[in-house]
Scaffold this motif. Structure first.
Motif, PDB file in Angstrom:
ATOM      1  N   VAL A   1      12.366   5.458  33.787  1.00 16.66           N
ATOM      2  CA  VAL A   1      11.679   4.160  33.778  1.00 16.66           C
ATOM      3  C   VAL A   1      12.124   3.321  32.589  1.00 16.66           C
ATOM      4  CG1 VAL A   1       9.429   3.042  33.490  1.00 16.66           C
ATOM      5  CG2 VAL A   1       9.663   4.942  35.083  1.00 16.66           C
ATOM      6  N   ASP A   2      12.301   3.972  31.448  1.00 18.12           N
ATOM      7  CA  ASP A   2      12.676   3.257  30.226  1.00 18.12           C
ATOM      8  C   ASP A   2      14.130   2.786  30.239  1.00 18.12           C
ATOM      9  OD1 ASP A   2      10.155   3.496  29.145  1.00 18.12           O
ATOM     10  OD2 ASP A   2      10.617   5.318  28.014  1.00 18.12           O
ATOM     11  N   ALA A   3      14.957   3.407  31.066  1.00 19.95           N
ATOM     12  CA  ALA A   3      16.372   3.017  31.120  1.00 19.95           C
ATOM     13  C   ALA A   3      16.497   1.635  31.761  1.00 19.95           C
ATOM     14  CB  ALA A   3      17.167   4.043  31.921  1.00 19.95           C
ATOM     15  N   LYS A   4      17.125   0.713  31.064  1.00 22.46           N
ATOM     16  CA  LYS A   4      17.233  -0.665  31.544  1.00 22.46           C
ATOM     17  C   LYS A   4      18.264  -0.817  32.650  1.00 22.46           C
ATOM     18  CE  LYS A   4      14.373  -1.879  28.265  1.00 22.46           C
ATOM     19  NZ  LYS A   4      12.965  -2.195  28.598  1.00 22.46           N
TER      20      LYS A   4
ATOM     21  N   ALA B   1      14.292   3.298  38.485  1.00 16.47           N
ATOM     22  CA  ALA B   1      13.701   4.634  38.453  1.00 16.47           C
ATOM     23  C   ALA B   1      13.163   5.062  39.806  1.00 16.47           C
ATOM     24  CB  ALA B   1      12.586   4.692  37.405  1.00 16.47           C
ATOM     25  N   ASN B   2      12.707   4.127  40.620  1.00 11.02           N
ATOM     26  CA  ASN B   2      12.123   4.478  41.909  1.00 11.02           C
ATOM     27  C   ASN B   2      13.167   4.870  42.947  1.00 11.02           C
ATOM     28  OD1 ASN B   2       9.442   4.100  41.082  1.00 11.02           O
ATOM     29  ND2 ASN B   2       9.647   1.894  41.325  1.00 11.02           N
ATOM     30  N   ALA B   3      14.435   4.865  42.564  1.00  9.65           N
ATOM     31  CA  ALA B   3      15.479   5.357  43.453  1.00  9.65           C
ATOM     32  C   ALA B   3      15.615   6.871  43.380  1.00  9.65           C
ATOM     33  CB  ALA B   3      16.818   4.704  43.101  1.00  9.65           C
ATOM     34  N   PHE B   4      14.859   7.501  42.479  1.00 14.06           N
ATOM     35  CA  PHE B   4      15.029   8.935  42.231  1.00 14.06           C
ATOM     36  C   PHE B   4      13.755   9.716  42.534  1.00 14.06           C
ATOM     37  CE2 PHE B   4      17.768   6.567  39.404  1.00 14.06           C
ATOM     38  CZ  PHE B   4      18.984   7.218  39.519  1.00 14.06           C
ATOM     39  N   LYS B   5      13.955  10.934  43.014  1.00 14.70           N
ATOM     40  CA  LYS B   5      12.905  11.947  43.033  1.00 14.70           C
ATOM     41  C   LYS B   5      13.256  12.982  41.978  1.00 14.70           C
ATOM     42  CE  LYS B   5      10.310  12.432  47.336  1.00 14.70           C
ATOM     43  NZ  LYS B   5      10.076  13.286  48.536  1.00 14.70           N
ATOM     44  N   VAL B   6      12.261  13.426  41.244  1.00 12.57           N
ATOM     45  CA  VAL B   6      12.476  14.399  40.177  1.00 12.57           C
ATOM     46  C   VAL B   6      11.656  15.649  40.475  1.00 12.57           C
ATOM     47  CG1 VAL B   6      12.308  14.849  37.696  1.00 12.57           C
ATOM     48  CG2 VAL B   6      12.801  12.514  38.514  1.00 12.57           C
ATOM     49  N   VAL B   7      12.318  16.780  40.514  1.00 10.93           N
ATOM     50  CA  VAL B   7      11.675  18.069  40.743  1.00 10.93           C
ATOM     51  C   VAL B   7      12.105  19.008  39.621  1.00 10.93           C
ATOM     52  CG1 VAL B   7      11.376  20.011  42.346  1.00 10.93           C
ATOM     53  CG2 VAL B   7      11.842  17.718  43.240  1.00 10.93           C
ATOM     54  N   THR B   8      11.175  19.756  39.055  1.00 15.68           N
ATOM     55  CA  THR B   8      11.527  20.721  38.013  1.00 15.68           C
ATOM     56  C   THR B   8      11.004  22.103  38.384  1.00 15.68           C
ATOM     57  OG1 THR B   8      11.365  18.986  36.337  1.00 15.68           O
ATOM     58  CG2 THR B   8      11.428  21.255  35.544  1.00 15.68           C
ATOM     59  N   GLU B   9      11.846  23.090  38.236  1.00 13.06           N
ATOM     60  CA  GLU B   9      11.485  24.484  38.518  1.00 13.06           C
ATOM     61  C   GLU B   9      12.096  25.368  37.455  1.00 13.06           C
ATOM     62  OE1 GLU B   9       9.404  27.258  40.109  1.00 13.06           O
ATOM     63  OE2 GLU B   9       9.559  25.469  41.370  1.00 13.06           O
ATOM     64  N   ARG B  10      11.259  26.069  36.687  1.00  8.10           N
ATOM     65  CA  ARG B  10      11.713  26.966  35.631  1.00  8.10           C
ATOM     66  C   ARG B  10      12.659  26.253  34.659  1.00  8.10           C
ATOM     67  NH1 ARG B  10      12.661  29.617  40.234  1.00  8.10           N
ATOM     68  NH2 ARG B  10      14.903  29.689  39.813  1.00  8.10           N
ATOM     69  N   ASP B  11      12.278  25.054  34.261  1.00 10.71           N
ATOM     70  CA  ASP B  11      13.000  24.226  33.289  1.00 10.71           C
ATOM     71  C   ASP B  11      14.303  23.650  33.826  1.00 10.71           C
ATOM     72  OD1 ASP B  11      10.959  24.987  31.535  1.00 10.71           O
ATOM     73  OD2 ASP B  11      12.131  26.649  30.721  1.00 10.71           O
TER      74      ASP B  11
ATOM     75  N   MET C   1      10.245  -7.761  51.787  1.00  8.40           N
ATOM     76  CA  MET C   1       9.718  -8.207  50.500  1.00  8.40           C
ATOM     77  C   MET C   1      10.000  -7.152  49.457  1.00  8.40           C
ATOM     78  SD  MET C   1       5.771  -9.115  49.478  1.00  8.40           S
ATOM     79  CE  MET C   1       5.754 -10.481  50.607  1.00  8.40           C
ATOM     80  N   THR C   2      10.381  -7.587  48.288  1.00 12.72           N
ATOM     81  CA  THR C   2      10.627  -6.648  47.201  1.00 12.72           C
ATOM     82  C   THR C   2       9.617  -6.860  46.111  1.00 12.72           C
ATOM     83  OG1 THR C   2      12.160  -8.178  46.136  1.00 12.72           O
ATOM     84  CG2 THR C   2      13.105  -6.584  47.678  1.00 12.72           C
ATOM     85  N   PHE C   3       9.400  -5.842  45.309  1.00 12.64           N
ATOM     86  CA  PHE C   3       8.451  -5.889  44.229  1.00 12.64           C
ATOM     87  C   PHE C   3       9.154  -5.510  42.940  1.00 12.64           C
ATOM     88  CE2 PHE C   3       6.171  -5.119  48.071  1.00 12.64           C
ATOM     89  CZ  PHE C   3       5.038  -5.882  47.963  1.00 12.64           C
ATOM     90  N   PRO C   4       8.747  -6.048  41.811  1.00 12.26           N
ATOM     91  CA  PRO C   4       9.367  -5.670  40.549  1.00 12.26           C
ATOM     92  C   PRO C   4       9.071  -4.228  40.214  1.00 12.26           C
ATOM     93  CG  PRO C   4       7.416  -6.991  40.158  1.00 12.26           C
ATOM     94  CD  PRO C   4       7.673  -7.030  41.641  1.00 12.26           C
ATOM     95  N   LEU C   5       9.996  -3.597  39.506  1.00  4.74           N
ATOM     96  CA  LEU C   5       9.802  -2.219  39.077  1.00  4.74           C
ATOM     97  C   LEU C   5       8.588  -2.126  38.174  1.00  4.74           C
ATOM     98  CD1 LEU C   5      10.934   0.664  38.920  1.00  4.74           C
ATOM     99  CD2 LEU C   5      12.274  -0.060  36.951  1.00  4.74           C
ATOM    100  N   LEU C   6       7.693  -1.206  38.491  1.00  2.08           N
ATOM    101  CA  LEU C   6       6.481  -1.051  37.702  1.00  2.08           C
ATOM    102  C   LEU C   6       6.791  -0.278  36.437  1.00  2.08           C
ATOM    103  CD1 LEU C   6       3.920  -0.155  40.480  1.00  2.08           C
ATOM    104  CD2 LEU C   6       4.381  -2.378  39.461  1.00  2.08           C
ATOM    105  N   ARG C   7       6.328  -0.761  35.306  1.00  2.00           N
ATOM    106  CA  ARG C   7       6.488  -0.068  34.039  1.00  2.00           C
ATOM    107  C   ARG C   7       5.279   0.831  33.843  1.00  2.00           C
ATOM    108  NH1 ARG C   7      11.434  -0.399  32.402  1.00  2.00           N
ATOM    109  NH2 ARG C   7      10.755  -0.086  30.262  1.00  2.00           N
ATOM    110  N   ILE C   8       5.510   2.122  33.785  1.00  2.00           N
ATOM    111  CA  ILE C   8       4.422   3.092  33.703  1.00  2.00           C
ATOM    112  C   ILE C   8       4.524   3.814  32.382  1.00  2.00           C
ATOM    113  CG2 ILE C   8       3.313   5.045  34.824  1.00  2.00           C
ATOM    114  CD1 ILE C   8       4.751   4.245  37.386  1.00  2.00           C
ATOM    115  N   SER C   9       3.435   3.907  31.664  1.00  2.00           N
ATOM    116  CA  SER C   9       3.458   4.560  30.360  1.00  2.00           C
ATOM    117  C   SER C   9       3.647   6.058  30.509  1.00  2.00           C
ATOM    118  CB  SER C   9       2.147   4.300  29.613  1.00  2.00           C
ATOM    119  OG  SER C   9       1.090   4.996  30.234  1.00  2.00           O
ATOM    120  N   SER C  10       4.237   6.662  29.492  1.00  2.00           N
ATOM    121  CA  SER C  10       4.452   8.111  29.520  1.00  2.00           C
ATOM    122  C   SER C  10       3.133   8.851  29.607  1.00  2.00           C
ATOM    123  CB  SER C  10       5.195   8.538  28.250  1.00  2.00           C
ATOM    124  OG  SER C  10       6.468   7.941  28.205  1.00  2.00           O
TER     125      SER C  10
END
Length: 224
Positions: free
Chosen positions: A141-144, A148-158, A1-10
């Motif tokens: 998320v905003d990119a049509k 977005a859920n295909a990515f993991k985002v990690v930030t270290e020292r900018d 089962m698939t679910f629609p991409l959730l739109r999450i506010s900034s």
């Protein structure tokens, strides 16, 4: 089962990321101090692999803590059994030891070591990193034209690290988006590249694909 991409506010993403950073102020952080996690329902990994990645993060973090204590600040992030190490260590030898520990954890497929030999980052820096991750995630998320859920985002020292199982188009597009976010100093792509055909067939969550890392953006090579 698939679910629609959730739109999450900034705003909601910002609150979640900052709360996570404040809860993870210990020197060693599981899953990255500034990670905005993917949603399991639309993740391209199998459910079993997602659970295994969480276990790898916990086991690796525990062994690092047992061996090196609180003199290192290491973020451990696993995606499809590939471990990304970010953070700071006091000596190069400590960095090598952390990498060896990660390589010795059961079911780890490969390790990307991007630890900095320097003093541990400040709480202010970690909070800024969390907010940068939030902004990058919100922009994805905003990119049509991206999931977005295909990515993991990690930030270290900018520096923003992008992980995921993506096509060449998605890899390029996501890096462009991340580079356009205020405060981002550099983007490092740590991707497993799949073909458009694999994506259409739904094979993204099956066998590991070759690992691709942006050689111009990262100091450490991807290990086989």
């Amino acid at each position: 089962m698939t679910f629609p991409l959730l739109r999450i506010s900034s705003a909601a993403l910002a609150a979640a990321a900052l709360a996570g950073s404040l809860a993870g102020c210990a020197p060693l952080v599981i899953g990255g101090g500034a990670v905005v996690g993917t949603l399991m329902a639309t993740d391209r990994r199998t459910t079993g692999t997602q659970v295994e990645d969480e276990g790898i993060e916990m086991r690796t973090a525990s062994r690092i803590r047992e061996t090196l204590g609180d003199r290192v600040h290491v973020n451990v992030t696993s995606y499809n059994r590939q471990v990304l190490l970010t953070g700071e260590v006091p000596t190069a030898a400590d960095g090598q030891k952390v990498e060896q520990i990660a390589q010795g954890v059961d079911n780890v497929r490969s390790v990307v070591n991007d630890l900095g030999v320097m003093p541990a980052s400040s709480l202010t820096q970690r909070s800024r990193d969390a907010f940068i991750s939030t902004k990058v995630r919100a922009s994805l998320v905003d990119a049509k034209d991206l999931s977005a859920n295909a990515f993991k985002v990690v930030t270290e020292r900018d520096v923003v690290y992008l992980m995921g199982r993506v096509t060449q188009r998605e890899a390029k597009r996501s890096a462009e988006i991340a580079r356009g976010v205020d405060g981002v100093r550099k983007v490092v792509r740590v991707f497993e590249v799949i073909s458009e055909e694999e994506l259409i067939r739904g094979g993204a969550a099956q066998q590991p694909a070759p690992v691709s890392q942006d050689p111009a953006a990262a100091a450490q090579p991807v290990k086989p």
